[in-house]
Design a protein around this motif. Structure first.
Motif, PDB file in Angstrom:
ATOM      1  N   VAL A 116     -10.212  -0.253   7.762  1.00 26.51           N
ATOM      2  CA  VAL A 116     -10.919  -1.026   6.746  1.00 26.51           C
ATOM      3  C   VAL A 116     -10.585  -2.503   6.903  1.00 26.51           C
ATOM      4  O   VAL A 116      -9.414  -2.872   7.058  1.00 26.51           O
ATOM      5  N   LEU A 117     -11.605  -3.335   6.882  1.00 25.67           N
ATOM      6  CA  LEU A 117     -11.441  -4.792   6.806  1.00 25.67           C
ATOM      7  C   LEU A 117     -11.860  -5.189   5.399  1.00 25.67           C
ATOM      8  O   LEU A 117     -12.986  -4.909   4.994  1.00 25.67           O
ATOM      9  N   TRP A 118     -10.987  -5.883   4.663  1.00 27.78           N
ATOM     10  CA  TRP A 118     -11.313  -6.143   3.273  1.00 27.78           C
ATOM     11  C   TRP A 118     -10.661  -7.414   2.735  1.00 27.78           C
ATOM     12  O   TRP A 118      -9.570  -7.796   3.124  1.00 27.78           O
ATOM     13  N   ASP A 119     -11.411  -8.070   1.885  1.00 28.98           N
ATOM     14  CA  ASP A 119     -10.896  -9.184   1.102  1.00 28.98           C
ATOM     15  C   ASP A 119     -10.448  -8.583  -0.222  1.00 28.98           C
ATOM     16  O   ASP A 119     -11.280  -8.082  -0.987  1.00 28.98           O
ATOM     17  N   ILE A 133       0.849  -1.182   0.000  1.00 24.50           N
ATOM     18  CA  ILE A 133       0.000   0.000   0.000  1.00 24.50           C
ATOM     19  C   ILE A 133       0.892   1.242   0.000  1.00 24.50           C
ATOM     20  O   ILE A 133       1.925   1.278   0.676  1.00 24.50           O
ATOM     21  N   ALA A 134       0.497   2.224  -0.795  1.00 23.54           N
ATOM     22  CA  ALA A 134       1.273   3.452  -0.966  1.00 23.54           C
ATOM     23  C   ALA A 134       0.682   4.589  -0.143  1.00 23.54           C
ATOM     24  O   ALA A 134      -0.406   4.466   0.440  1.00 23.54           O
ATOM     25  N   HIS A 135       1.384   5.715  -0.128  1.00 19.64           N
ATOM     26  CA  HIS A 135       1.003   6.840   0.725  1.00 19.64           C
ATOM     27  C   HIS A 135      -0.284   7.524   0.264  1.00 19.64           C
ATOM     28  O   HIS A 135      -0.890   8.281   1.020  1.00 19.64           O
ATOM     29  N   ASP A 136      -0.705   7.280  -0.970  1.00 19.95           N
ATOM     30  CA  ASP A 136      -1.971   7.842  -1.448  1.00 19.95           C
ATOM     31  C   ASP A 136      -3.159   6.923  -1.183  1.00 19.95           C
ATOM     32  O   ASP A 136      -4.282   7.209  -1.607  1.00 19.95           O
ATOM     33  N   VAL A 152      -6.982  -1.670  -5.233  1.00 22.53           N
ATOM     34  CA  VAL A 152      -8.078  -0.936  -4.623  1.00 22.53           C
ATOM     35  C   VAL A 152      -7.514   0.383  -4.088  1.00 22.53           C
ATOM     36  O   VAL A 152      -6.363   0.440  -3.653  1.00 22.53           O
ATOM     37  N   ASP A 153      -8.301   1.434  -4.151  1.00 23.62           N
ATOM     38  CA  ASP A 153      -7.844   2.761  -3.728  1.00 23.62           C
ATOM     39  C   ASP A 153      -8.669   3.226  -2.532  1.00 23.62           C
ATOM     40  O   ASP A 153      -9.889   3.383  -2.630  1.00 23.62           O
ATOM     41  N   PHE A 154      -8.000   3.465  -1.391  1.00 24.65           N
ATOM     42  CA  PHE A 154      -8.683   3.933  -0.187  1.00 24.65           C
ATOM     43  C   PHE A 154      -8.635   5.447  -0.049  1.00 24.65           C
ATOM     44  O   PHE A 154      -9.362   6.014   0.753  1.00 24.65           O
ATOM     45  N   GLY A 155      -7.738   6.100  -0.784  1.00 25.57           N
ATOM     46  CA  GLY A 155      -7.739   7.559  -0.833  1.00 25.57           C
ATOM     47  C   GLY A 155      -7.122   8.273   0.346  1.00 25.57           C
ATOM     48  O   GLY A 155      -7.090   9.507   0.364  1.00 25.57           O
ATOM     49  N   TRP A 156      -6.622   7.539   1.337  1.00 27.33           N
ATOM     50  CA  TRP A 156      -5.999   8.166   2.508  1.00 27.33           C
ATOM     51  C   TRP A 156      -4.696   7.442   2.830  1.00 27.33           C
ATOM     52  O   TRP A 156      -4.557   6.246   2.555  1.00 27.33           O
ATOM     53  N   ALA A 166      -5.310   0.596   8.491  1.00 27.09           N
ATOM     54  CA  ALA A 166      -5.672   1.778   9.275  1.00 27.09           C
ATOM     55  C   ALA A 166      -5.285   3.013   8.469  1.00 27.09           C
ATOM     56  O   ALA A 166      -4.188   3.073   7.905  1.00 27.09           O
ATOM     57  N   LEU A 167      -6.193   3.995   8.400  1.00 22.38           N
ATOM     58  CA  LEU A 167      -6.000   5.152   7.527  1.00 22.38           C
ATOM     59  C   LEU A 167      -5.893   6.456   8.331  1.00 22.38           C
ATOM     60  O   LEU A 167      -6.338   6.516   9.486  1.00 22.38           O
TER      61      LEU A 167
END
Length: 425
Positions: A197-200, A149-152, A169-173, A190-191
Motif C-alpha cells: 500500500v502507498l498512502w498519505d 503499525i500493529a500486527h492486526d 487507518v486499518d489495513f486488516g493484514w 507491505a502486507l
C-alpha cells in the motif's frame, strides 16, 4: 578498436572496510523479535533487544567498542518483548520502541551517553493499539510525528509532542515493513496478503493498493528518481522489483538478488542513488546503482564469514569525507556488531563534491502541526564540505516537551544543591 563501452560511475569500485575485532561490539546477547532489522543507532547511541523479563533493550554509547557482556546497561520500559525501535532523526537521544504489550514507548535518554544507567530522563507510553506493535518510524521532515503499525494491520500517526494519536487507518493484514518517502508525505506498507500500500496518512481513502506476490516483503521509496521498490521471496529466491511511482501497477524491473531463505533487508541512499540489499542469515550485502529508467546496475558486494541478523545504516553526516566514505553501517550478528564503512578508493585528500552532494542536516523542515494540516516540505540539507560547515541550514528549531522536562529536572537539582550548601553554613 573494441566496441565495448564501460558505463561511467563514481561508485564502480566501492568496497566495504572490514573492522578488526577490537573495533567491534562483541559478546552481545541478542533477541531477534519481530521482522525489523533488530538494531538501530544514532550519533550517540546503539540499541538492540535482549532477553529477560519485560522488553529489555541493551543501550550502548555509539563508538564505545569492545566487550559488551551481560552487565550492559538496559532500557526496559515495556512489559513484553520489544519488536522494533528507531531514534528520532532530529534528537539523537530520543528513541521510540514498539512492543508486544501493544504499547509504543518514547524514551528520552541523557544527552551524554555515558550518563545513562538504565533509567531514561523521561518516558511516555502511547496507548491505542489492540495487538502487538510491529514497527515504529519517525517522519523524516516533520518534528514529533511518528508512524506505527500493529500486527492486526492497524496503523496510527502520533503527535508525540502532544502525546496523542492524530490519525488512524486499518489495513486488516499483518505488516512486514513500514517506511516513509523522502519528504514524509507518504508511507508504504507491505502486507501478509502479498499486497503493498502507498498512502498519505492524512488522506487514507486515497491509498493505492497493488499485488506484489511477496508474502514477507519490504517496500522502499526511491522517489528522488521517481521509483518505488519492493523486495521479497518468490520461487525460492529473493527478488527486487522496481515500479514507476506514477504507474505502480506493474514492475518495470525485476531483479534476482540471491537464493537465501531469510527475510530481505534493504537500505537506499538517495544521495548516491545506491541500493544495499542483504538478507537475514545471508553472508553478503550486495549494492546497486539505480537509474530513473529502472535499471539496476550491480556494483559489487561485501562478504562476511557468517550470516547476519540485520543491518543498519547511519546518517550520512557521520561519514568521514577525508576517507571518501560514502556510507557508514552496522552489521548485526548473533554475538557481535561490526561497523562497516563503504569507501570509494581515491588518493586525493580534497573534498570530493561528486561523491558528497548536500545531505540531510538532522533538523526538521516543519513542525508537526503544519504537517498534520497538510503541509509538506523537503528535508533540510547541509553540505559536508568543511569550507561550508558554518553555513546556516535553516529548518525548525527543536524544543521538545521532553527536553524542557529534562532541563527543569536539572535546574531543580541545582537549586536543591545550592539550598543544601546554604543550610550547611
Amino acid at each position: 578498436m573494441s566496441g565495448r563501452f564501460v558505463r561511467k560511475s563514481h561508485f564502480r569500485h566501492v568496497f566495504g572496510k572490514t573492522p578488526k575485532k577490537e573495533a567491534t561490539y562483541f559478546d552481545i546477547k541478542l533477541a531477534t523479535n519481530g521482522d525489523g532489522s533488530h538494531l538501530a543507532a544514532s550519533e550517540k547511541y546503539i540499541i538492540f533487544a535482549t532477553t529477560g523479563g519485560g522488553g529489555p533493550c541493551v543501550v550502548l554509547p555509539y563508538g564505545k567498542v569492545g566487550r559488551v557482556g551481560m552487565g550492559a546497561t538496559k532500557l526496559n520500559v515495556h512489559t513484553a518483548k520489544t519488536a522494533d525501535f528507531e531514534f528520532n532523526p532530529f534528537a539523537a537521544n530520543v528513541v521510540a520502541t514498539a512492543s508486544e504489550d501493544c504499547m509504543v514507548g518514547i524514551s528520552v535518554l541523557p544527552e551524554n551517553p555515558e550518563e545513562f544507567k538504565g533509567t531514561p530522563v523521561s518516558n511516555t507510553l502511547l496507548e491505542g493499539h489492540q495487538k502487538k506493535v510491529d514497527f515504529v518510524r519517525w517522519n523524516p521532515s516533520a518534528n514529533g510525528i511518528l508512524a506505527t503499525i500493529a500486527h492486526d494491520g492497524g496503523a496510527k500517526i502520533w503527535d508525540v509532542e502532544e502525546g496523542k494519536e492524530s490519525l488512524e487507518v486499518d489495513f486488516g493484514w499483518a505488516p512486514s515493513s513500514l517506511s516513509w518517502n523522502t519528504d514524509g508525505s507518504m508511507l508504504t506498507t507491505a502486507l501478509s496478503n502479498k499486497k503493498s500500500v502507498l498512502w498519505d496518512p492524512r488522506a487514507p481513502s486515497a491509498a493505492y493498493t497493488f499485488s506484489t506476490g511477496f508474502g514477507s516483503a519490504i517496500g522502499t521509496f526511491h522517489d528522488n528518481i521517481g521509483l518505488f521498490g519492493i523486495g521479497g521471496s518468490k520461487m525460492g529466491c529473493h527478488e527486487y522489483h522496481l515500479f514507476d511511482l506514477k504507474k505502480p501497477g506493474e514492475p518495470i524491473t525485476e531483479f534476482e538478488v540471491d537464493d537465501n531463505a531469510g527475510m530481505l533487508q534493504s537500505h537506499y541512499d538517495p544521495d548516491t542513488k545506491m541500493l544495499y540489499l542483504g538478507s537475514k542469515g545471508g553472508s553478503q550485502v550486495k549494492y546497486f546503482e539505480l537509474e530513473k529508467s529502472g535499471k539496476m546496475h550491480k556494483l559489487s558486494l561485501y562478504s562476511m564469514k557468517t550470516g547476519i541478523k540485520g543491518f543498519f545504516f547511519l546518517p550520512k553526516r557521520m561519514c568521514d569525507w577525508k576517507q571518501c566514505m560514502i556510507s557508514k553501517s552496522l552489521m548485526l550478528f548473533r554475538d557481535k556488531i561490526e561497523p562497516v564503512d563503504f569507501i570509494v578508493p581515491r588518493k586525493s585528500q580534497l573534498f570530493q563534491k561528486d561523491l558528497f552532494p548536500p545531505t540531510k542536516a538532522g533538523v526538521p523542515s516543519l513542525d508537526g502541526t503544519s504537517w498534520l494540516g497538510g503541509e509538506n516540505k523537503a528535508p533540510v540539507l547541509k553540505s559536508l564540505d568543511p569550507k561550508k560547515k558554518d553555513e546556516g541550514v535553516g529548518g525548525v528549531k527543536v524544543i521538545t516537551k521532553a527536553s524542557l522536562i529534562a532541563e527543569n529536572k536539572k535546574l531543580k537539582a541545582r537549586i536543591a544543591e545550592l539550598e543544601a550548601k546554604l543550610a550547611a553554613k
